[in-house]
Write an enzyme that holds these catalytic residues in place. Structure first.
Site, PDB file in Angstrom:
ATOM      1  CB  CYS A  35      -1.009   0.018   1.266  1.00 46.87           C
ATOM      2  SG  CYS A  35      -0.127   0.173   2.849  1.00 46.87           S
ATOM      3  CG  ASP A  37      -0.016   3.255   3.997  1.00 44.61           C
ATOM      4  OD1 ASP A  37      -0.196   4.149   2.888  1.00 44.61           O
ATOM      5  OD2 ASP A  37      -1.204   3.086   4.497  1.00 44.61           O
ATOM      6  CB  CYS A  60      -4.904   4.205   5.185  1.00 47.47           C
ATOM      7  SG  CYS A  60      -4.558   3.032   6.361  1.00 47.47           S
ATOM      8  CB  CYS A 104      -3.495  -0.512   9.184  1.00 44.47           C
ATOM      9  SG  CYS A 104      -4.408  -0.547   7.632  1.00 44.47           S
TER      10      CYS A 104
HETATM   11 FE1  FES Z   1      -1.620  -0.055   4.163  1.00 41.33          FE
HETATM   12 FE2  FES Z   1      -3.478   1.083   5.901  1.00 41.33          FE
HETATM   13  S1  FES Z   1      -3.678   0.464   3.716  1.00 41.33           S
HETATM   14  S2  FES Z   1      -1.339   0.541   6.430  1.00 41.33           S
END
Ligand code: FES
Length: 132
Positions: A35, A37, A60, A104
């Site tokens: 993702c 992040d 996110c 996450c």
């Molecule tokens: Fe990857 Fe939340 S979508 S950390």
């Protein structure tokens, strides 16, 4: 049923412990390649207690809520307890996350472990076992 719990929304809208500790004793940064992040955790350690914890999360809402809750859960706790904080404990404290958002909370677990490991390395300690 709402996708996100009230608790997740609260920690997303009013995240606790956002920021940087300039003279941190341990810093951990982890990312999720899928993702994109990134989460960075800063720890201040006093007498083996997490006297302060802050985070910067580029990610996110669930990652922000997880960082916020995780830092709240470890503040004032012994370092060993912080090292063993699980994503399950973070998720439960948030009253759950959607299945596709569980990773996450894993970022929060991993970032804290990385920060504690960094602290031990700075202390020149080699005698601890960090979970992989
Ligand atoms: Fe990857 Fe939340 S979508 S950390």
């Amino acid at each position: 049923m709402a996708l996100y719990s009230e608790n997740v929304m609260d920690h997303f809208r009013n995240p606790r412990n956002v920021g940087v500790i300039e003279d941190a004793d341990g810093v951990g940064e982890v990312g999720n390649a899928a993702c994109g992040d990134i989460m960075r955790i800063y720890l201040k350690i006093t007498d083996n207690i997490v006297s302060d914890a802050k985070f910067e999360t580029f990610g996110c809402g669930s990652a922000i809520a997880s960082s916020s809750m995780a830092t709240e859960l470890i503040k004032g706790k012994p370092l060993e307890q912080a090292l063993h904080l699980t994503n399950k404990a973070v998720t439960e404290a948030l009253d759950g996350l959607p299945l596709n958002k569980l990773h996450c909370s894993v970022l929060a677990e991993e970032a804290i472990q990385a920060a504690v490991k960094d602290y031990y390395e700075r202390q020149g300690s080699t005698g601890i076992e960090c979970p992989e």
